[in-house]
Design a protein around this motif. Structure first.
Motif, PDB file in Angstrom:
ATOM      1  N   LEU A  69      28.691 -34.179 -31.155  1.00 22.33           N
ATOM      2  CA  LEU A  69      28.252 -34.539 -29.650  1.00 22.33           C
ATOM      3  C   LEU A  69      28.159 -33.319 -28.923  1.00 22.33           C
ATOM      4  N   THR A  70      29.039 -32.321 -28.978  1.00 24.33           N
ATOM      5  CA  THR A  70      29.090 -31.328 -28.361  1.00 24.33           C
ATOM      6  C   THR A  70      27.831 -30.602 -28.377  1.00 24.33           C
ATOM      7  N   LEU A  78      16.857 -33.612 -22.555  1.00 24.90           N
ATOM      8  CA  LEU A  78      15.562 -33.388 -23.002  1.00 24.90           C
ATOM      9  C   LEU A  78      14.992 -35.142 -23.161  1.00 24.90           C
ATOM     10  N   ILE A  79      15.854 -36.001 -23.150  1.00 26.12           N
ATOM     11  CA  ILE A  79      15.791 -37.358 -23.485  1.00 26.12           C
ATOM     12  C   ILE A  79      16.106 -38.225 -22.134  1.00 26.12           C
ATOM     13  N   PRO A  80      15.636 -39.436 -22.267  1.00 25.64           N
ATOM     14  CA  PRO A  80      16.253 -40.466 -21.175  1.00 25.64           C
ATOM     15  C   PRO A  80      17.557 -40.844 -21.291  1.00 25.64           C
ATOM     16  N   LYS A  81      18.138 -41.109 -20.238  1.00 24.75           N
ATOM     17  CA  LYS A  81      19.477 -41.179 -20.027  1.00 24.75           C
ATOM     18  C   LYS A  81      20.062 -42.382 -21.021  1.00 24.75           C
ATOM     19  N   ALA A  82      18.889 -43.487 -21.194  1.00 24.79           N
ATOM     20  CA  ALA A  82      19.282 -44.657 -21.813  1.00 24.79           C
ATOM     21  C   ALA A  82      19.602 -44.343 -23.183  1.00 24.79           C
ATOM     22  N   LYS A  83      18.719 -43.474 -23.894  1.00 24.80           N
ATOM     23  CA  LYS A  83      18.577 -43.124 -25.280  1.00 24.80           C
ATOM     24  C   LYS A  83      20.008 -42.164 -25.575  1.00 24.80           C
ATOM     25  N   THR A  84      20.435 -41.301 -24.335  1.00 24.86           N
ATOM     26  CA  THR A  84      21.524 -40.541 -24.425  1.00 24.86           C
ATOM     27  C   THR A  84      22.413 -41.474 -24.705  1.00 24.86           C
ATOM     28  N   ALA A  85      22.772 -42.563 -23.679  1.00 21.49           N
ATOM     29  CA  ALA A  85      23.985 -43.526 -23.548  1.00 21.49           C
ATOM     30  C   ALA A  85      24.091 -44.011 -25.012  1.00 21.49           C
ATOM     31  N   LYS A  86      23.008 -44.615 -25.537  1.00 17.04           N
ATOM     32  CA  LYS A  86      23.071 -45.174 -27.053  1.00 17.04           C
ATOM     33  C   LYS A  86      23.293 -44.188 -28.123  1.00 17.04           C
ATOM     34  N   ILE A  87      22.976 -43.086 -28.020  1.00 16.34           N
ATOM     35  CA  ILE A  87      23.603 -42.125 -29.232  1.00 16.34           C
ATOM     36  C   ILE A  87      24.979 -41.749 -29.015  1.00 16.34           C
ATOM     37  N   VAL A  88      25.388 -41.568 -27.609  1.00 17.16           N
ATOM     38  CA  VAL A  88      26.941 -41.168 -27.573  1.00 17.16           C
ATOM     39  C   VAL A  88      27.868 -42.294 -28.081  1.00 17.16           C
ATOM     40  N   ARG A  89      27.310 -43.500 -27.350  1.00 13.20           N
ATOM     41  CA  ARG A  89      28.150 -44.526 -27.851  1.00 13.20           C
ATOM     42  C   ARG A  89      28.215 -45.107 -29.608  1.00 13.20           C
ATOM     43  N   GLY A  90      27.059 -44.569 -30.104  1.00 12.08           N
ATOM     44  CA  GLY A  90      26.748 -44.755 -31.533  1.00 12.08           C
ATOM     45  C   GLY A  90      27.934 -43.784 -32.141  1.00 12.08           C
ATOM     46  N   ILE A  91      27.684 -42.663 -31.786  1.00  9.19           N
ATOM     47  CA  ILE A  91      28.727 -41.392 -32.577  1.00  9.19           C
ATOM     48  C   ILE A  91      30.265 -41.882 -32.271  1.00  9.19           C
ATOM     49  N   ILE A  92      30.567 -42.116 -31.030  1.00 12.20           N
ATOM     50  CA  ILE A  92      32.069 -42.855 -30.697  1.00 12.20           C
ATOM     51  C   ILE A  92      32.423 -43.925 -31.771  1.00 12.20           C
ATOM     52  N   ASP A  93      31.285 -44.908 -32.084  1.00 14.98           N
ATOM     53  CA  ASP A  93      31.687 -46.167 -32.759  1.00 14.98           C
ATOM     54  C   ASP A  93      31.710 -45.631 -34.088  1.00 14.98           C
ATOM     55  N   SER A  94      31.092 -44.584 -34.541  1.00 19.62           N
ATOM     56  CA  SER A  94      31.242 -44.188 -35.833  1.00 19.62           C
ATOM     57  C   SER A  94      32.600 -43.423 -36.188  1.00 19.62           C
ATOM     58  N   VAL A  95      32.792 -42.787 -35.120  1.00 19.51           N
ATOM     59  CA  VAL A  95      34.452 -42.217 -35.459  1.00 19.51           C
ATOM     60  C   VAL A  95      35.325 -43.259 -35.451  1.00 19.51           C
ATOM     61  N   ALA A  96      35.018 -44.321 -34.732  1.00 16.39           N
ATOM     62  CA  ALA A  96      36.168 -45.463 -34.545  1.00 16.39           C
ATOM     63  C   ALA A  96      36.160 -46.277 -36.081  1.00 16.39           C
TER      64      ALA A  96
END
Length: 421
Positions: A69-70, A78-96
């Protein structure tokens, strides 16, 4: 890290065909190192991130997910904010999904909240803060979670983001319930329902609302209404094959036991829906139902001991079963002492198969609560039961006569007042 690989379909395919996960992970990291920012390269990098996240989760590499994530922060610009949000939440979900990472998840969410504040990504920040509040609640940091939510709920109401508002109100209801503040828990749940009525709510979220509604109704001893809510929640979760379905089913069985319909439990478990979820949770409820049907405290205690994880460690089930155990104990004691006017406590303890001090403590409580008339003769180790004092009919009759005389006097006073005028 070795030199980068071009972000192309071939590189992704190479990663998928690798012999072991560590090799695939290494290739995907090299793909992310490609400096190209063309639309095709960015799309391939997004695919690489998805694959890399899945592999790191499967390998239980939570710290690597956090580092990822860092590392991706420059890519997010470089990518749209909506895609950023999807990736960030996806990684946090994976850690969970990796066991034993509660502390890591909390610190990760706090880091990301700070980053989103710096980057002014309000939409993403609000969702991460809601996730952080959930994690704090699970860690029993209730005051911190409430403080975080109180600020967040005002902000979300102002923006009128109803879908997030439903999540926050529902979470607030759970927090207040954990703090045993039932009026506030009900108020927050009503707010969640009101917001949900104005929009389309995904089935999983609707199931969560119904589950919380059932829990609150059960807390008020309205087990029939609670059962219907748990049934609705079960149908939602069952259709989604969500693991929460088994909890909804477990609470449905609990409601049946609490309204003395324990005989229905076996039928529900052997139904088509119930057979899908056979396991320790349903076995635990069946054991409690059998103990309740037979009015056996010994079987009840055996069930509590054998299924400690399913019964004792579930705060909702534990709370209601404690109440049920007390009721069952009182009923059994009343039935046992009924034939006696004086009986040894040791004899009652032997009949009910419980320790003497346990029985003595419960009997003294029942006497104070006026469940029966009697006294404990601790010197002799006996219970002395008094006959029920018969109420003399003369007292209520006398009160009624005095009341009628009072009415007559009042009537005469009114008449005399009219004559005088």
């Amino acid at each position: 890290m070795s030199s980068f690989l071009p972000a192309t379909t071939e590189s992704i395919a190479q990663a998928l065909e690798a012999k072991d996960p560590s090799e695939s992970i290494s290739i995907l990291y090299r793909v992310l190192g490609d400096p190209s920012s063309s639309p095709d390269a960015l799309r391939m990098k997004e695919q690489a991130i998805t694959n890399l996240t899945d592999l790191l989760r499967q390998e239980n590499r939570a710290e690597d997910l956090r580092s990822l994530l860092t590392q991706l922060r420059s890519f997010f610009s470089l990518i749209p904010k909506a895609k950023t949000a999807k990736i960030v939440r996806g990684i946090i979900d994976s850690v969970a999904k990796i066991p034993g990472t509660s502390e890591l998840q909390i610190s990760l969410c706090k880091e990301m909240v700070q980053w989103t504040r710096d980057e002014k990504r309000t939409f993403l920040r609000q969702r991460i803060e809601a996730r952080l509040a959930t994690l704090l609640m699970e860690s029993k940091e209730y005051s911190q979670a409430l403080t975080l939510l109180s600020g967040l709920v005002k902000e979300v109401r102002r923006l009128d983001d109803k879908l997030l508002l439903v999540d926050i109100d529902l979470l607030e209801s759970k927090l207040h319930f954990s703090l045993k503040n039932l009026p506030k828990a009900k108020a927050a749940l009503t707010a969640a329902r009101t917001a949900a009525n104005a929009i389309y709510v995904p089935p999983a979220q609707q199931g969560a609302i119904d589950l919380q509604s059932g829990i609150l109704h059960a807390e008020e001893k309205d087990y029939k209404t609670a059962y219907s809510y748990f049934f609705e929640a079960f149908e939602s979760f069952n259709a989604l094959e969500d693991p929460k379905a088994v909890f909804s089913l477990k609470y449905m069985l609990l409601c049946k036991i609490m309204v003395s319909q324990a005989d229905d439990v076996a039928g529900i478990i052997s139904s088509k829906a119930g057979l899908q979820y056979l396991g320790p949770d349903l076995d635990a409820m069946k054991a409690v139902a059998d103990a309740h049907s037979k009015r056996s405290l010994k079987l009840f205690e055996t069930a509590l001991r054998d299924f400690k994880a399913q019964l004792g460690d579930d705060p909702i089930v534990h709370r209601h079963l404690t109440s049920l155990y007390d009721t069952l104990l009182e009923q059994n004691l009343c039935r046992l002492i009924e034939p006696f006017s004086r009986v040894e406590i040791a004899h009652i303890a032997e009949l009910i198969e419980l320790p003497i001090d346990h029985v003595e403590r419960k009997m003294s409580q029942m006497i104070l609560d006026k469940k029966f008339a009697g006294t404990l003769d601790q010197g002799a180790g006996c219970l002395v039961i008094f006959d029920d004092p018969k109420t003399d009919a003369i007292y209520p009759a006398t009160l009624e006569t005095i009341s009628n005389v009072g009415k007559v006097v009042d009537s005469l006073f009114v008449r005399s007042a009219k004559i005088m005028t």
